[in-house]
Design a protein around this motif. Sequence first.
Motif, PDB file in Angstrom:
ATOM      1  N   GLY A   1       0.798  -1.214   0.000  1.00 21.09           N
ATOM      2  CA  GLY A   1       0.000   0.000   0.000  1.00 21.09           C
ATOM      3  C   GLY A   1       0.835   1.271   0.000  1.00 21.09           C
ATOM      4  O   GLY A   1       2.059   1.244  -0.180  1.00 21.09           O
ATOM      5  N   PRO A   2       0.173   2.389   0.239  1.00 21.43           N
ATOM      6  CA  PRO A   2       0.879   3.680   0.234  1.00 21.43           C
ATOM      7  C   PRO A   2       1.926   3.828   1.347  1.00 21.43           C
ATOM      8  O   PRO A   2       2.933   4.502   1.145  1.00 21.43           O
ATOM      9  CB  PRO A   2      -0.245   4.711   0.383  1.00 21.43           C
ATOM     10  N   THR A   3       1.720   3.185   2.492  1.00 23.50           N
ATOM     11  CA  THR A   3       2.732   3.247   3.550  1.00 23.50           C
ATOM     12  C   THR A   3       4.006   2.548   3.093  1.00 23.50           C
ATOM     13  O   THR A   3       5.111   3.065   3.274  1.00 23.50           O
ATOM     14  CB  THR A   3       2.203   2.616   4.853  1.00 23.50           C
ATOM     15  N   ALA A   4       3.855   1.385   2.475  1.00 25.16           N
ATOM     16  CA  ALA A   4       5.012   0.660   1.950  1.00 25.16           C
ATOM     17  C   ALA A   4       5.739   1.506   0.908  1.00 25.16           C
ATOM     18  O   ALA A   4       6.971   1.572   0.910  1.00 25.16           O
ATOM     19  CB  ALA A   4       4.574  -0.667   1.337  1.00 25.16           C
ATOM     20  N   ASP A   5       4.977   2.162   0.044  1.00 18.75           N
ATOM     21  CA  ASP A   5       5.600   3.012  -0.971  1.00 18.75           C
ATOM     22  C   ASP A   5       6.350   4.181  -0.336  1.00 18.75           C
ATOM     23  O   ASP A   5       7.451   4.527  -0.756  1.00 18.75           O
ATOM     24  CB  ASP A   5       4.550   3.547  -1.944  1.00 18.75           C
ATOM     25  N   ARG A   6       5.767   4.781   0.701  1.00 17.24           N
ATOM     26  CA  ARG A   6       6.392   5.932   1.356  1.00 17.24           C
ATOM     27  C   ARG A   6       7.654   5.528   2.106  1.00 17.24           C
ATOM     28  O   ARG A   6       8.665   6.211   2.056  1.00 17.24           O
ATOM     29  CB  ARG A   6       5.385   6.583   2.300  1.00 17.24           C
ATOM     30  N   LEU A   7       7.611   4.389   2.813  1.00 16.19           N
ATOM     31  CA  LEU A   7       8.782   3.948   3.585  1.00 16.19           C
ATOM     32  C   LEU A   7       9.883   3.401   2.679  1.00 16.19           C
ATOM     33  O   LEU A   7      11.064   3.521   2.994  1.00 16.19           O
ATOM     34  CB  LEU A   7       8.373   2.913   4.635  1.00 16.19           C
ATOM     35  N   GLY A   8       9.496   2.775   1.573  1.00 13.22           N
ATOM     36  CA  GLY A   8      10.467   2.369   0.563  1.00 13.22           C
ATOM     37  C   GLY A   8      11.171   1.053   0.784  1.00 13.22           C
ATOM     38  O   GLY A   8      11.411   0.335  -0.168  1.00 13.22           O
ATOM     39  N   ALA A   9      11.527   0.710   1.990  1.00 11.78           N
ATOM     40  CA  ALA A   9      12.269  -0.532   2.245  1.00 11.78           C
ATOM     41  C   ALA A   9      11.320  -1.715   2.131  1.00 11.78           C
ATOM     42  O   ALA A   9      10.370  -1.838   2.898  1.00 11.78           O
ATOM     43  CB  ALA A   9      12.908  -0.492   3.624  1.00 11.78           C
ATOM     44  N   ARG A  10      11.560  -2.571   1.196  1.00 16.08           N
ATOM     45  CA  ARG A  10      10.751  -3.771   1.021  1.00 16.08           C
ATOM     46  C   ARG A  10      11.231  -4.852   1.991  1.00 16.08           C
ATOM     47  O   ARG A  10      12.319  -4.765   2.554  1.00 16.08           O
ATOM     48  CB  ARG A  10      10.832  -4.273  -0.425  1.00 16.08           C
ATOM     49  N   PHE A  11      10.415  -5.882   2.141  1.00 20.69           N
ATOM     50  CA  PHE A  11      10.734  -6.991   3.030  1.00 20.69           C
ATOM     51  C   PHE A  11      12.146  -7.503   2.749  1.00 20.69           C
ATOM     52  O   PHE A  11      12.510  -7.775   1.618  1.00 20.69           O
ATOM     53  CB  PHE A  11       9.704  -8.104   2.844  1.00 20.69           C
ATOM     54  N   GLY A  12      12.964  -7.604   3.806  1.00 22.11           N
ATOM     55  CA  GLY A  12      14.319  -8.123   3.689  1.00 22.11           C
ATOM     56  C   GLY A  12      15.370  -7.102   3.313  1.00 22.11           C
ATOM     57  O   GLY A  12      16.527  -7.457   3.117  1.00 22.11           O
ATOM     58  N   THR A  13      14.969  -5.816   3.212  1.00 27.20           N
ATOM     59  CA  THR A  13      15.916  -4.765   2.837  1.00 27.20           C
ATOM     60  C   THR A  13      15.810  -3.592   3.796  1.00 27.20           C
ATOM     61  O   THR A  13      14.884  -3.507   4.594  1.00 27.20           O
ATOM     62  CB  THR A  13      15.659  -4.249   1.400  1.00 27.20           C
ATOM     63  N   SER A  14      16.755  -2.686   3.678  1.00 19.26           N
ATOM     64  CA  SER A  14      16.718  -1.465   4.479  1.00 19.26           C
ATOM     65  C   SER A  14      17.144  -0.288   3.618  1.00 19.26           C
ATOM     66  O   SER A  14      17.797  -0.467   2.593  1.00 19.26           O
ATOM     67  CB  SER A  14      17.630  -1.582   5.700  1.00 19.26           C
ATOM     68  N   GLN A  15      16.751   0.895   4.048  1.00 16.30           N
ATOM     69  CA  GLN A  15      17.198   2.117   3.383  1.00 16.30           C
ATOM     70  C   GLN A  15      17.027   3.286   4.331  1.00 16.30           C
ATOM     71  O   GLN A  15      16.262   3.222   5.284  1.00 16.30           O
ATOM     72  CB  GLN A  15      16.461   2.358   2.080  1.00 16.30           C
ATOM     73  N   VAL A  16      17.755   4.350   4.042  1.00 18.98           N
ATOM     74  CA  VAL A  16      17.668   5.565   4.845  1.00 18.98           C
ATOM     75  C   VAL A  16      16.528   6.417   4.299  1.00 18.98           C
ATOM     76  O   VAL A  16      16.455   6.669   3.092  1.00 18.98           O
ATOM     77  CB  VAL A  16      19.005   6.338   4.830  1.00 18.98           C
ATOM     78  N   ALA A  17      15.619   6.827   5.181  1.00 13.94           N
ATOM     79  CA  ALA A  17      14.482   7.667   4.807  1.00 13.94           C
ATOM     80  C   ALA A  17      14.953   9.106   4.600  1.00 13.94           C
ATOM     81  O   ALA A  17      16.018   9.499   5.105  1.00 13.94           O
ATOM     82  CB  ALA A  17      13.424   7.610   5.906  1.00 13.94           C
ATOM     83  N   PRO A  18      14.165   9.920   3.880  1.00 12.03           N
ATOM     84  CA  PRO A  18      14.549  11.322   3.677  1.00 12.03           C
ATOM     85  C   PRO A  18      14.815  12.078   4.982  1.00 12.03           C
ATOM     86  O   PRO A  18      15.678  12.943   5.025  1.00 12.03           O
ATOM     87  CB  PRO A  18      13.342  11.911   2.935  1.00 12.03           C
ATOM     88  N   GLY A  19      14.138  11.711   6.067  1.00 11.01           N
ATOM     89  CA  GLY A  19      14.351  12.363   7.357  1.00 11.01           C
ATOM     90  C   GLY A  19      15.600  11.892   8.080  1.00 11.01           C
ATOM     91  O   GLY A  19      15.940  12.400   9.150  1.00 11.01           O
ATOM     92  N   GLY A  20      16.300  10.895   7.534  1.00  9.95           N
ATOM     93  CA  GLY A  20      17.551  10.420   8.129  1.00  9.95           C
ATOM     94  C   GLY A  20      17.449   9.129   8.913  1.00  9.95           C
ATOM     95  O   GLY A  20      18.461   8.550   9.291  1.00  9.95           O
ATOM     96  N   ALA A  21      16.224   8.646   9.190  1.00  9.62           N
ATOM     97  CA  ALA A  21      16.073   7.403   9.943  1.00  9.62           C
ATOM     98  C   ALA A  21      16.378   6.208   9.044  1.00  9.62           C
ATOM     99  O   ALA A  21      16.231   6.268   7.821  1.00  9.62           O
ATOM    100  CB  ALA A  21      14.647   7.284  10.488  1.00  9.62           C
ATOM    101  N   LEU A  22      16.793   5.116   9.659  1.00  6.00           N
ATOM    102  CA  LEU A  22      17.010   3.865   8.948  1.00  6.00           C
ATOM    103  C   LEU A  22      15.709   3.073   9.012  1.00  6.00           C
ATOM    104  O   LEU A  22      15.168   2.840  10.092  1.00  6.00           O
ATOM    105  CB  LEU A  22      18.146   3.064   9.592  1.00  6.00           C
ATOM    106  N   VAL A  23      15.193   2.657   7.852  1.00  6.39           N
ATOM    107  CA  VAL A  23      13.951   1.893   7.767  1.00  6.39           C
ATOM    108  C   VAL A  23      14.298   0.463   7.380  1.00  6.39           C
ATOM    109  O   VAL A  23      14.925   0.231   6.353  1.00  6.39           O
ATOM    110  CB  VAL A  23      12.978   2.513   6.733  1.00  6.39           C
TER     111      VAL A  23
END
Length: 192
Positions: free
Chosen positions: A43-65
């Motif tokens: 859904g839209p939350t998954a799209d906004r957070l960006g990190a899919r299952f089994g992965t990670s990425q840094v969000a625009p605000g600097g947090a690690l997702v």
Amino acid sequence: MADAPAFESPVVQHYPSPGAGGDLTLSDASATTKWLVRAGADGPTADRLGARFGTSQVAPGGALVLGSRPGEWIVLGTAGEVAATVADLDGLEAQEFCSVLDWTHSRAMFRVTGNDAARMLEKVCGIDWGDHMTPDGAVLSASVALTTCDLARNDSDGARSYLIFCDRSFGQYLFDALIDAGNEFGIAVRAG
């Protein structure tokens, strides 16, 4: 107003470092702000957070997702970074149900860093820690020293590094087990 005293890990204070000066370190990062977000996997939350299952990425605000499970993310960082990332989800509630829970005080988190980190973890966890299976950014769940944990490879300053999460009640046990596994590599314990 006086500055608050620096966080001193009760786990680290309990167990002095047996390290012999090697490059392998274990630190208690439990004071890091940690929030759990649950929503639809596609859904839209998954799209906004960006990190899919089994992965990670840094969000625009600097947090690690961390995409810890389908439809479940762990958001880590400073209080401001996590708040900015979660605030970025505002407005999506009209499109899907999304729950957000502050996990900061309910989950212990440790960081293992160094060239021998994978070899140390192989002693307490039945995962293939090779780069082909757990590259930088990989997120998984596994049993570590018979404790259910979430793990993320999160290399730091070019060094192999892993974040390990467990229920706070198992924190001291897991910390001790990791030290025991790392003793042969000269593990050093560091605060924060």
